[in-house]
Design a protein around this motif. Structure first.
Motif, PDB file in Angstrom:
ATOM      1  N   GLY A 165      45.931  87.260  12.864  1.00  0.00           N
ATOM      2  CA  GLY A 165      47.014  87.788  13.688  1.00  0.00           C
ATOM      3  C   GLY A 165      47.254  86.933  14.913  1.00  0.00           C
ATOM      4  N   GLY A 166      46.159  86.515  15.563  1.00  0.00           N
ATOM      5  CA  GLY A 166      46.290  85.664  16.737  1.00  0.00           C
ATOM      6  C   GLY A 166      46.924  84.331  16.401  1.00  0.00           C
ATOM      7  N   VAL A 167      46.546  83.751  15.264  1.00  0.00           N
ATOM      8  CA  VAL A 167      47.105  82.465  14.848  1.00  0.00           C
ATOM      9  C   VAL A 167      48.607  82.588  14.624  1.00  0.00           C
ATOM     10  CG1 VAL A 167      47.143  80.777  12.963  1.00  0.00           C
ATOM     11  CG2 VAL A 167      44.961  81.602  13.857  1.00  0.00           C
ATOM     12  N   VAL A 168      49.038  83.684  14.013  1.00  0.00           N
ATOM     13  CA  VAL A 168      50.470  83.876  13.758  1.00  0.00           C
ATOM     14  C   VAL A 168      51.241  83.993  15.077  1.00  0.00           C
ATOM     15  CG1 VAL A 168      52.179  85.408  12.720  1.00  0.00           C
ATOM     16  CG2 VAL A 168      50.059  84.932  11.513  1.00  0.00           C
ATOM     17  N   VAL A 169      50.664  84.684  16.073  1.00  0.00           N
ATOM     18  CA  VAL A 169      51.312  84.783  17.387  1.00  0.00           C
ATOM     19  C   VAL A 169      51.462  83.401  18.006  1.00  0.00           C
ATOM     20  CG1 VAL A 169      51.136  85.699  19.733  1.00  0.00           C
ATOM     21  CG2 VAL A 169      50.476  87.120  17.805  1.00  0.00           C
ATOM     22  N   THR A 312      58.617  81.380  26.369  1.00  0.00           N
ATOM     23  CA  THR A 312      57.466  81.421  25.471  1.00  0.00           C
ATOM     24  C   THR A 312      56.668  82.708  25.668  1.00  0.00           C
ATOM     25  OG1 THR A 312      57.346  79.005  25.603  1.00  0.00           O
ATOM     26  CG2 THR A 312      55.473  80.133  24.637  1.00  0.00           C
ATOM     27  N   VAL A 313      56.516  83.149  26.919  1.00  0.00           N
ATOM     28  CA  VAL A 313      55.858  84.430  27.180  1.00  0.00           C
ATOM     29  C   VAL A 313      56.674  85.572  26.570  1.00  0.00           C
ATOM     30  CG1 VAL A 313      55.207  86.068  28.988  1.00  0.00           C
ATOM     31  CG2 VAL A 313      54.645  83.650  29.252  1.00  0.00           C
ATOM     32  N   SER A 314      58.002  85.474  26.663  1.00  0.00           N
ATOM     33  CA  SER A 314      58.869  86.488  26.040  1.00  0.00           C
ATOM     34  C   SER A 314      58.664  86.526  24.529  1.00  0.00           C
ATOM     35  CB  SER A 314      60.341  86.196  26.365  1.00  0.00           C
ATOM     36  OG  SER A 314      60.573  86.177  27.749  1.00  0.00           O
ATOM     37  N   TRP A 318      57.505  89.734  22.445  1.00  0.00           N
ATOM     38  CA  TRP A 318      58.400  90.244  21.404  1.00  0.00           C
ATOM     39  C   TRP A 318      57.716  90.252  20.042  1.00  0.00           C
ATOM     40  CZ3 TRP A 318      60.131  88.378  16.779  1.00  0.00           C
ATOM     41  CH2 TRP A 318      61.125  89.145  16.140  1.00  0.00           C
ATOM     42  N   PHE A 319      57.021  89.184  19.715  1.00  0.00           N
ATOM     43  CA  PHE A 319      56.418  89.115  18.384  1.00  0.00           C
ATOM     44  C   PHE A 319      55.353  90.192  18.209  1.00  0.00           C
ATOM     45  CE2 PHE A 319      53.558  87.661  15.087  1.00  0.00           C
ATOM     46  CZ  PHE A 319      54.451  87.322  14.087  1.00  0.00           C
ATOM     47  N   GLN A 320      54.513  90.392  19.218  1.00  0.00           N
ATOM     48  CA  GLN A 320      53.486  91.435  19.086  1.00  0.00           C
ATOM     49  C   GLN A 320      54.111  92.813  19.019  1.00  0.00           C
ATOM     50  OE1 GLN A 320      49.559  89.336  21.119  1.00  0.00           O
ATOM     51  NE2 GLN A 320      49.919  91.519  21.328  1.00  0.00           N
ATOM     52  N   LEU A 321      55.187  93.029  19.777  1.00  0.00           N
ATOM     53  CA  LEU A 321      55.914  94.297  19.702  1.00  0.00           C
ATOM     54  C   LEU A 321      56.451  94.510  18.293  1.00  0.00           C
ATOM     55  CD1 LEU A 321      57.772  96.669  20.744  1.00  0.00           C
ATOM     56  CD2 LEU A 321      59.398  94.884  21.402  1.00  0.00           C
ATOM     57  N   PHE A 322      57.129  93.497  17.759  1.00  0.00           N
ATOM     58  CA  PHE A 322      57.716  93.614  16.428  1.00  0.00           C
ATOM     59  C   PHE A 322      56.652  93.844  15.362  1.00  0.00           C
ATOM     60  CE2 PHE A 322      58.716  91.520  12.411  1.00  0.00           C
ATOM     61  CZ  PHE A 322      59.844  92.226  12.022  1.00  0.00           C
ATOM     62  N   GLU A 323      55.606  93.022  15.381  1.00  0.00           N
ATOM     63  CA  GLU A 323      54.577  93.112  14.347  1.00  0.00           C
ATOM     64  C   GLU A 323      53.833  94.440  14.404  1.00  0.00           C
ATOM     65  OE1 GLU A 323      51.673  92.747  11.496  1.00  0.00           O
ATOM     66  OE2 GLU A 323      53.632  91.768  11.695  1.00  0.00           O
ATOM     67  N   ASN A 324      53.496  94.912  15.613  1.00  0.00           N
ATOM     68  CA  ASN A 324      52.747  96.168  15.719  1.00  0.00           C
ATOM     69  C   ASN A 324      53.561  97.342  15.196  1.00  0.00           C
ATOM     70  OD1 ASN A 324      52.049  98.753  17.488  1.00  0.00           O
ATOM     71  ND2 ASN A 324      50.193  97.520  17.301  1.00  0.00           N
ATOM     72  N   ILE A 325      54.828  97.415  15.588  1.00  0.00           N
ATOM     73  CA  ILE A 325      55.660  98.538  15.142  1.00  0.00           C
ATOM     74  C   ILE A 325      55.983  98.406  13.655  1.00  0.00           C
ATOM     75  CG2 ILE A 325      57.909  99.655  15.415  1.00  0.00           C
ATOM     76  CD1 ILE A 325      57.738  99.070  18.379  1.00  0.00           C
ATOM     77  N   ALA A 326      56.256  97.181  13.196  1.00  0.00           N
ATOM     78  CA  ALA A 326      56.519  96.974  11.769  1.00  0.00           C
ATOM     79  C   ALA A 326      55.298  97.334  10.936  1.00  0.00           C
ATOM     80  CB  ALA A 326      56.928  95.529  11.530  1.00  0.00           C
ATOM     81  N   LEU A 337      47.262  93.295  15.525  1.00  0.00           N
ATOM     82  CA  LEU A 337      47.869  92.917  16.799  1.00  0.00           C
ATOM     83  C   LEU A 337      48.166  94.160  17.633  1.00  0.00           C
ATOM     84  CD1 LEU A 337      50.353  90.089  15.726  1.00  0.00           C
ATOM     85  CD2 LEU A 337      48.194  89.843  16.963  1.00  0.00           C
ATOM     86  N   ALA A 338      47.861  94.087  18.916  1.00  0.00           N
ATOM     87  CA  ALA A 338      48.046  95.220  19.819  1.00  0.00           C
ATOM     88  C   ALA A 338      49.514  95.354  20.226  1.00  0.00           C
ATOM     89  CB  ALA A 338      47.183  95.043  21.063  1.00  0.00           C
TER      90      ALA A 338
END
Length: 371
Positions: A165-169, A312-314, A318-326, A337-338
């Motif tokens: 998960g970290g690698v994908v982020v 990049t911080v955005s 965004w990616f962690q938000l999307f992945e966690n909810i998805a 991912l948190a």
């Protein structure tokens, strides 16, 4: 001016921070504390203990915000590569002397708390990419390769933990930084092609439980009591909330402990069951406001390094938000991912607090240009 006087002057600039952004983040933190308490309710004093710990991490995250703001993004850029080197060394050190849980060696165990160095490494990566891509724009294949080589210093240790998960982020952050720094379309397509061709190799490198997670994403029923259990229970929790939810502490999936990792990976499912579609929409609206204000700050900055840093911080948030909810609703594989600012985790809260502090440093420095 004395050091104390300089500190007072820097702190006085806090009055100019983006209050709309802060007004979006604080409710997310409160929602996180309440959801963590609810997720663990019925387990004795664990719920109160974890909620209090998360509250303390929120306070420390606010302190990290203030410290990063006072230090400023300009100073961070001066020491950017040193900071990145420290992040790399911490990731190597955790492989040697780290704590192993759930098959991954990702934490330093200090007894009272655990620290995950891959979280602050996300901020360090954002800073180093901003510096490198402004000095060596990704207009040539050599510069793109240089950015990838630089990024590998954090990707490889995290891959070895292993933390997929970290690698994908990291990969998403790198791609966004390269694209926004002006990488030509032909190189974007080239990277996309390399990524597709590397799937068979990547699949062969996955551990069995990671492969099973991918297969379960396609069909949770192939292992309903094993790898598919989390996804199935999470879907039930989200769907059971209806429009307005069952009410605080009334979610059966968490209260009866059907939902694993409810205070971390699936905290969104806990909140959705208790507050329904309306509550989930509120969470998404708060994140939308947060990201809008961050991208607004990036657009207003005249410093290209600052723009890439904020963007990049955005991308990270965004990616962690999307992945966690998805992940919670079953349309993405379970990666662990948190959910930023909401899931339990001190390393994440401190890193996000420091990241937003730098974003606000950029905001305040660019504000006189428009006001």
């Amino acid at each position: 001016m004395t050091s104390l006087g300089q500190l007072r002057e820097e702190l006085s600039r806090l009055k100019d921070i983006d209050r709309v952004l802060v007004a979006a983040v604080v409710p997310l933190m409160i929602i996180g504390v309440l959801s963590i308490y609810s997720a663990l309710a019925g387990k004795g004093g664990v719920a109160v203990d974890m909620a209090l710990k998360q509250s303390a991490w929120c306070a420390l995250g606010a302190a990290a915000f203030a410290a990063a703001f006072v230090f400023g993004h300009e100073r961070v850029f001066q020491y950017g590569y040193w900071i990145y080197g420290g992040a790399f060394l911490s990731l190597v050190a955790v492989l040697v002397a780290g704590y192993t849980a759930k098959g991954a060696t990702s934490w330093f165990d200090f007894g009272a708390f655990r620290f995950q160095p891959s979280e602050p490494a996300k901020l360090a990566l954002s800073v180093s990419l901003a510096l490198f891509l402004c000095r060596y724009p990704p207009k040539t294949l050599t510069n793109v390769a240089g950015a990838m080589l630089l990024s590998s210093l954090v990707i490889l240790p995290v891959l070895l933990q292993p933390d997929l998960g970290g690698v994908v982020v990291y990969a998403f952050m790198i791609f966004v930084a390269l694209a926004l720094a002006g990488m030509p379309r032909k190189y974007i397509l080239l990277l996309a092609g390399v990524a597709l061709l590397s799937f068979p190799l990547g699949w062969s490198m996955l551990k069995e439980y990671q492969k099973l997670r991918m297969l379960v994403f396609l069909n949770p029923s192939i292992d309903p009591l094993g790898a598919g259990y989390n996804v199935i229970q999470s879907r039930i929790a989200v769907g059971a909330g209806g429009f307005f939810g069952k009410g605080f502490l009334q979610g059966t999936q968490s209260r009866l402990h059907f939902l694993p990792e409810a205070h971390t990976d699936f905290v969104f499912s806990v909140f959705s069951e208790e507050f329904g579609f309306a509550g989930a929409s509120l969470v998404l609206a708060l994140f939308a406001i947060l990201l809008w204000r961050m991208l607004r700050t990036a657009a207003r900055s005249s410093d290209p390094r600052a723009r890439i840093l904020v963007e990049t911080v955005s991308a990270w948030i965004w990616f962690q938000l999307f992945e966690n909810i998805a992940m919670a609703v079953g349309i993405a594989p379970v990666t662990g991912l948190a959910l930023p600012f909401v899931s339990y985790g001190g390393s994440s809260m401190l890193s996000l607090g420091a990241a937003l502090g730098l974003v606000q440093s950029v905001h305040v420095s660019s504000r006189p240009q428009y006001e």
